[in-house]
Enzyme design. Structure first.
Site, PDB file in Angstrom:
ATOM      1  N   GLU A 164      39.684 -17.362  29.496  1.00  0.00           N
ATOM      2  CA  GLU A 164      38.618 -17.263  28.510  1.00  0.00           C
ATOM      3  C   GLU A 164      37.954 -18.619  28.276  1.00  0.00           C
ATOM      4  O   GLU A 164      38.629 -19.631  28.083  1.00  0.00           O
ATOM      5  CB  GLU A 164      39.210 -16.732  27.196  1.00  0.00           C
ATOM      6  CG  GLU A 164      38.201 -16.396  26.127  1.00  0.00           C
ATOM      7  CD  GLU A 164      38.871 -15.776  24.912  1.00  0.00           C
ATOM      8  OE1 GLU A 164      38.199 -15.687  23.863  1.00  0.00           O
ATOM      9  OE2 GLU A 164      40.047 -15.377  24.999  1.00  0.00           O
ATOM     10  N   ARG A 169      40.137 -27.300  17.706  1.00  0.00           N
ATOM     11  CA  ARG A 169      40.522 -27.725  16.364  1.00  0.00           C
ATOM     12  C   ARG A 169      41.998 -27.458  16.114  1.00  0.00           C
ATOM     13  O   ARG A 169      42.675 -26.772  16.882  1.00  0.00           O
ATOM     14  CB  ARG A 169      39.705 -26.996  15.301  1.00  0.00           C
ATOM     15  CG  ARG A 169      39.982 -25.496  15.275  1.00  0.00           C
ATOM     16  CD  ARG A 169      39.393 -24.846  14.041  1.00  0.00           C
ATOM     17  NE  ARG A 169      39.653 -23.408  14.010  1.00  0.00           N
ATOM     18  CZ  ARG A 169      39.665 -22.692  12.895  1.00  0.00           C
ATOM     19  NH1 ARG A 169      39.439 -23.270  11.733  1.00  0.00           N
ATOM     20  NH2 ARG A 169      39.883 -21.398  12.924  1.00  0.00           N
ATOM     21  N   ASP A 209      33.444 -16.381  25.677  1.00  0.00           N
ATOM     22  CA  ASP A 209      33.682 -16.238  24.240  1.00  0.00           C
ATOM     23  C   ASP A 209      32.611 -17.019  23.485  1.00  0.00           C
ATOM     24  O   ASP A 209      31.571 -16.480  23.118  1.00  0.00           O
ATOM     25  CB  ASP A 209      35.078 -16.717  23.874  1.00  0.00           C
ATOM     26  CG  ASP A 209      35.364 -16.586  22.375  1.00  0.00           C
ATOM     27  OD1 ASP A 209      34.503 -16.067  21.635  1.00  0.00           O
ATOM     28  OD2 ASP A 209      36.440 -17.011  21.927  1.00  0.00           O
ATOM     29  N   ASP A 215      43.245 -19.258  27.338  1.00  0.00           N
ATOM     30  CA  ASP A 215      42.021 -19.617  26.630  1.00  0.00           C
ATOM     31  C   ASP A 215      41.921 -21.136  26.607  1.00  0.00           C
ATOM     32  O   ASP A 215      42.727 -21.814  25.965  1.00  0.00           O
ATOM     33  CB  ASP A 215      42.045 -19.073  25.201  1.00  0.00           C
ATOM     34  CG  ASP A 215      40.713 -19.257  24.478  1.00  0.00           C
ATOM     35  OD1 ASP A 215      39.801 -19.865  25.075  1.00  0.00           O
ATOM     36  OD2 ASP A 215      40.595 -18.792  23.328  1.00  0.00           O
ATOM     37  N   LYS A 262      46.924 -21.166  24.799  1.00  0.00           N
ATOM     38  CA  LYS A 262      45.848 -22.108  24.530  1.00  0.00           C
ATOM     39  C   LYS A 262      46.049 -23.363  25.382  1.00  0.00           C
ATOM     40  O   LYS A 262      47.060 -24.056  25.261  1.00  0.00           O
ATOM     41  CB  LYS A 262      45.823 -22.487  23.048  1.00  0.00           C
ATOM     42  CG  LYS A 262      45.416 -21.352  22.123  1.00  0.00           C
ATOM     43  CD  LYS A 262      43.934 -21.038  22.222  1.00  0.00           C
ATOM     44  CE  LYS A 262      43.513 -20.049  21.141  1.00  0.00           C
ATOM     45  NZ  LYS A 262      42.062 -19.748  21.210  1.00  0.00           N
ATOM     46  N   LYS A 279      33.145 -10.820  18.897  1.00  0.00           N
ATOM     47  CA  LYS A 279      33.700 -11.126  17.583  1.00  0.00           C
ATOM     48  C   LYS A 279      32.644 -10.859  16.521  1.00  0.00           C
ATOM     49  O   LYS A 279      31.490 -11.270  16.685  1.00  0.00           O
ATOM     50  CB  LYS A 279      34.168 -12.581  17.521  1.00  0.00           C
ATOM     51  CG  LYS A 279      35.307 -12.901  18.479  1.00  0.00           C
ATOM     52  CD  LYS A 279      35.720 -14.362  18.394  1.00  0.00           C
ATOM     53  CE  LYS A 279      36.884 -14.656  19.324  1.00  0.00           C
ATOM     54  NZ  LYS A 279      37.275 -16.087  19.305  1.00  0.00           N
TER      55      LYS A 279
END
Length: 367
Positions: free
Chosen positions: A224, A30, A249, A196, A168, A273
């Site tokens: 990740e 996103r 994750d 990630d 990212k 998390k």
């Protein structure tokens, strides 16, 4: 001998709050320019309050501002009102069974109850959980972008004192290796780099890209969630074919997910998390379970405000992890709050009862 008078919870409220980011946050999942969340406040008879945060996480947990609010103001409020907040574990047992799923809402309530307990005792949340330090080292994220954007961001973050960068990738698998190599060249070998992909690669793409990182000697600490969250077999395929540490994750939200990941050998490490697992109590259990299984650990935050980050940082301060935490979410907020600050690559927690000194985000007031 004097005994404390029983003090009950009298109110549970949920308020939708939004704060701007200073820079758009872009991943393979996103892109956003705001943090949108629900701040939950639990109040006792004496007027003591505890707060927790439930961010909107459509693409990860499927929960929205409306669903978190409805859950808190409905079944979770019914559990809490009239209860003695000191009966914390019994209350959280009932919170767990009051509604199926809805872990973001449960996490907000869990943190609010822990915050209330810390404030009633007059200690920081980290110390209530058993921690001594109020400073936790963190990485900082480089949002997905092209080579010039990533290089410029990397150089700026290092100049600001961060020593671990989280890059990212996953939006353009064909160019991801080039992007990563450019970041490494820009910052040198003394800076930690982790990746990630946010589910952005297929299993075969992940193996090819990660082997390319290894062949080029880029010194990547970990990768990740390279593959789609539901594809544990694909994650295991990647883990078994590369030398780089693979961290789950989105694939691991709950304790049962973690057990399945361990049984399949699907990843080398897990990112815990609070908004995925349901709060501080569940997060602590997951960290201990991973340790006992020989699985690496990290704690992270969704794109949430200072309340959420402070809660996760407090858990990290108390429990420790094998990898530097991923707690930069509040760093992205426009404005500042001296109560929760970022200095020399660490997030600094306030020395105050619970989370009482922390504002949500920007220059907004408490809650």
């Amino acid at each position: 001998m004097a005994y404390r008078t029983r003090m009950t919870i009298t109110a549970v409220t949920a308020a939708i709050v939004s704060a701007d980011l200073h820079t758009p946050f872009v991943t393979a999942v996103r892109s956003t320019s705001t943090v949108d969340t629900v701040v939950v406040t639990v109040t006792d008879e004496a007027g003591n309050t505890g707060r927790g945060e439930g961010p909107q996480t459509w693409r990860i947990t499927g929960e929205s501002l409306a669903s978190v609010t409805a859950c808190v103001e409905g079944p979770l409020r019914q559990v809490l009102v009239g209860r003695d907040p000191d009966d914390l574990n019994a209350i959280l047992d009932e919170v767990d069974t009051a509604v199926v799923g809805n872990n973001v809402a449960k996490a907000a309530v869990d943190v609010a109850l822990h915050d209330l307990a810390a404030q009633r005792l007059g200690v920081p949340l980290a110390r209530l959980l058993g921690g001594a330090s109020l400073s936790v080292a963190t990485d900082v994220t480089l949002a997905a972008g092209d080579v010039p954007q990533l290089v410029a961001a990397a150089e700026k973050r290092v100049a600001e004192g961060f020593s671990t960068l989280k890059v990212k990738l996953g939006t353009d698998p064909a160019g991801d290796l080039e992007r990563l190599a450019a970041v490494r060249e820009a910052v040198g070998t003394g800076i930690g780099i982790r990746v990630d992909a946010n589910q952005g690669w297929s299993a075969k793409q992940a193996v090819r890209i990660i082997r390319g990182m290894e062949d080029e000697g880029l010194g990547i600490e970990l990768v990740e969630q390279p593959t789609p969250a539901r594809d544990l077999a694909g994650l295991a395929f990647v883990t078994s074919r590369v030398d780089t540490t693979i961290m789950a994750d989105e694939a691991v939200a709950t304790l049962s997910d973690l057990h399945r990941m361990i049984q399949l050998g699907a990843a080398d490490a897990v990112n815990v998390k609070l908004t995925k697992c349901g709060g501080l109590r569940s997060g602590r259990v997951m960290l201990e379970t991973a340790r006992q299984a020989g699985i690496g650990t990290m704690v992270g935050s969704m794109m949430e405000g200072r309340l959420g980050v402070a809660a996760v940082a407090s858990l990290a301060a108390a429990c420790g992890t094998t990898a530097i935490a991923d707690l930069d979410a509040a760093w992205w907020l426009a404005g500042s709050d001296p109560a929760l600050s970022y200095q020399d690559g660490s997030v600094r927690l306030p020395d105050c009862p619970g989370l009482s000194a922390i504002t949500f985000g920007g220059d907004a007031g408490p809650g």
